[in-house]
Every structure is written in C-alpha cells, then in structure tokens.
Design a protein around this motif. Sequence first.
Motif, short mmCIF file in Angstrom:
data_model
loop_
_atom_site.label_atom_id
_atom_site.label_comp_id
_atom_site.label_asym_id
_atom_site.label_seq_id
_atom_site.Cartn_x
_atom_site.Cartn_y
_atom_site.Cartn_z
N ASN A 25 39.83 33.28 32.71
CA ASN A 25 39.67 34.76 32.66
C ASN A 25 40.06 35.15 31.24
OD1 ASN A 25 39.21 36.26 35.24
ND2 ASN A 25 40.60 34.70 35.74
N GLU A 49 39.61 44.68 34.91
CA GLU A 49 39.02 43.64 36.00
C GLU A 49 40.02 42.56 36.30
OE1 GLU A 49 35.29 40.46 36.26
OE2 GLU A 49 35.57 41.89 34.44
N ILE A 50 40.87 42.11 35.14
CA ILE A 50 41.74 40.94 35.39
C ILE A 50 42.77 41.46 36.50
CG2 ILE A 50 43.27 39.56 34.41
CD1 ILE A 50 41.59 39.34 31.98
N ARG A 52 42.76 43.96 38.75
CA ARG A 52 42.38 43.61 40.19
C ARG A 52 42.18 42.58 40.94
NH1 ARG A 52 39.30 48.22 38.01
NH2 ARG A 52 37.58 46.97 37.26
N LYS A 53 41.79 41.22 39.76
CA LYS A 53 41.81 39.84 40.23
C LYS A 53 43.10 39.39 40.60
CE LYS A 53 37.73 38.21 37.86
NZ LYS A 53 37.11 37.34 36.89
N LYS A 57 45.25 38.25 44.55
CA LYS A 57 46.04 37.14 44.67
C LYS A 57 47.60 37.66 44.86
CE LYS A 57 45.27 33.77 42.07
NZ LYS A 57 44.34 32.83 42.92
#
Length: 410
Positions: A25, A49-50, A52-53, A57
Amino acid sequence: MDFELHYTAGQEEFRKEVRAFIEENAYKEPLEVVDPMKIPPEMWNKGREIQRKLGAKGWYAPGYAKEYGGGGLDREHRAVLAEEFAKIRLERRWPIASAGSTEVSAIHSSGLMSYGTEDQKKRLLPHLLKGEWYGFQAFTEPDAGTDEASMKSTAVRKGDVYVINGTKVFVGHSPPPIHPDYLYWPAVTDPKAPRHENISAFFVPGDLPGITYTPLELIAAEGSKWEVTCEDVQCPADRLIGEENKGWLVTQATLAAEHGGGGVVAPHLSSLSLRFIDYCKNTKRNGQPISRDPRIQDLLVHLYIEDQITRLWGLRNLAMASGQIPRVRYTGTQTSLHNKRHSPEMGKIFMEILGPHCLIDDPELKILVGEVEHQVRLADVTHIGGTPETQQIMMSRGLGLGRGARQAAR
C-alpha cells in the motif's frame, strides 16, 4: 521495571505480515510533502482507503475488543505495528500526518468507550474502529477554547432530534474540499444547569442540512483547519453520546486521551530530534561537523535527553493503560505538558544551531526534507488540546491540589 519491548518468534512472523501489507500500500517513491497544511486531496483519499483496509484486518484499532470492530491485539503486537509504520514514514513513502494515520484516534473513541451506553457502542464504535468514519473534534469556539464550560453552542431536544446551533473554529485536518463524516460536537442542553452539568456530546452526521464549512488560512497548524457553523441542524437523538447533560465527562475522557494518558509506543527511529542530531554529525561547517562545536554539543545533548524523556514516559503511560503497573491520574497530562514546553525549546535550538537556514522551504536547500522548517514554524503552537498553563491546572487536580480539592475536603 523494564518498559522496553521484547518479541517472540511468533511476533516477528507477525512483523513480516505487517511489512508485506505496508509494501503493498505504500508509495513506490519518497514523497516531498512534509507540511500537513499542504496535503493534497489525492493523498488524503489514499490514506483513508488504507485506513479502511487496516480496519478490515483489525489493525486500525488493534487494542480494542473484537466485538466493537477492534483487533484485540496485545501490547507487543501493537508495538510491532507502530514500529513498522514508523519505518515506512521515515522512508517518506506513506501519506503524511492525519492522512497517514494508522490507528483510530482515541480522541474520538475514548469518550464513547468510557461513557457511551452499550447500544451506542455497538452502533457507533465499529464505524470508528474499522476506519469507515472520519470526524472533526469540534470543541473550540470563538469565545471558548480551553474553558469548554463557557461554550455557546446549543442543542434543544425536539421529538426525535436535537436542534443544534453554534460555531466551532480551528477544527479538523482534512484538506479542502473534503468534509468529515461526523462532527464530535459538545453543546449546551440545559442553560439553567450549573457549569459542567449543562453540556451534552453528539456525533453529528457531517452532511446534514444547515452545516457550513469554511477553510481557514493559518501560518502554522497540524493540518488544514476549518470553521464549522450549525444553523438549526436537526441531529438525530440517537447520536447523543452518553447521557444528556453528562457531556462534560465525555469530553474529559477525550481530553485525557489527547494529553497522552493512554500512552504510546514511541519508535525511536521516528524521532525528529535524533534525525537532527545525525544531520549535525554528518553535515560540515567550516570544514568540520557541526556537532564538533562544544556549545552545539551541549544543545544536542539537551535534545537527546528530552527525547528520551518523551519516549520513556510514553512507554510508562502505555504500561499503565495496559495494567502492567498501577495507574497514576496525572501522568498523561504530565507528558502533554512536557511536550508543550519542549516544542518551543526545540524550535529555538534549531534556530540557534542553524540560524536562518532553518526557515528555508526551498526544494534544493531545505533541511531534512523541510521537517526542520515545519517544526520551527509550529514550535509555538502549544494551545492545541489546552495551553501549558491548562496542563498544570489539570495536573494539580490529578494530585489532589487546587480549589476543587479544597472544596471537596470541606
């Protein structure tokens, strides 16, 4: 007591997993932007966006319970995450400042965790802990900063909504034109009640009719800042945090987190002071390293000592928050006070050693990619989260001193 972190083989395997995620990322090339006031919208959106990723996890809120959307990780696994993200930031291949935040802000979650009802936690916390929502901490008003009890914003209950009116200033971090998903907004709900018993806290949806966002032009800040006005905004009543008129308690939990009460894992390699010391060791002036000057050596030693204090206090506070050692009430504010006193000092030391070169933001001449210039410009911005004088008052309360303690003893 040993506050340092020691890792097992399993935790080192986890580190490899974290590093693989980061490489997937991260930017491929180092960034030139270091000033959080100059974050472009594209970088902000990449950072979101990162987040939310990470949330998917369980890594965006690694220390929180899984039932609320957290990761349920122990102190060592959280430290691995912090260390690896510190490394990629040092490589300058990660979104900067709030755009690159890799852990949910306790400023937004702590009040809800401490005083929210179980229903509120289950409805709202997962959005925060999974990185789905980004919000403004909308506390400061034109006539009420440190003294929150003097705020003028109001919230009047009408059926299943609260009608909110008021203005907040110097809030947020997102670059224009990006607005928040919600506003963490305290307001007066009972004008006739005593101070500290008349405020309620809300998570106001950020796109409701009647909300106006105005970006502010500032010389120095920790990101883009906004003025936000609510004019007859109808906030759903289920966005109340905790109980009505108990918002003072909710906001105090927030401020305790903002002052560092939860502790931090402070990876040593991310320290600007240490990188500045290395710069002085490896940069020559008049044919010899800057650090060879005895007067400059004294200043660099002072920087190093203060840096170590910050690091160890952060680990101490983390040990308290983790239950490793008994908790002491004033330690978060103590850490905040130290940082607020040291920031102007650091700016002055940079200026004393390097002179006007510190102020240069030219792409060819700036020092440490512009971080030194940014620190000098930001050095005296010590009011965020409460002035140093406010920290002293809060420490005295934690120690059982001051007017409140005397009144309670009568």
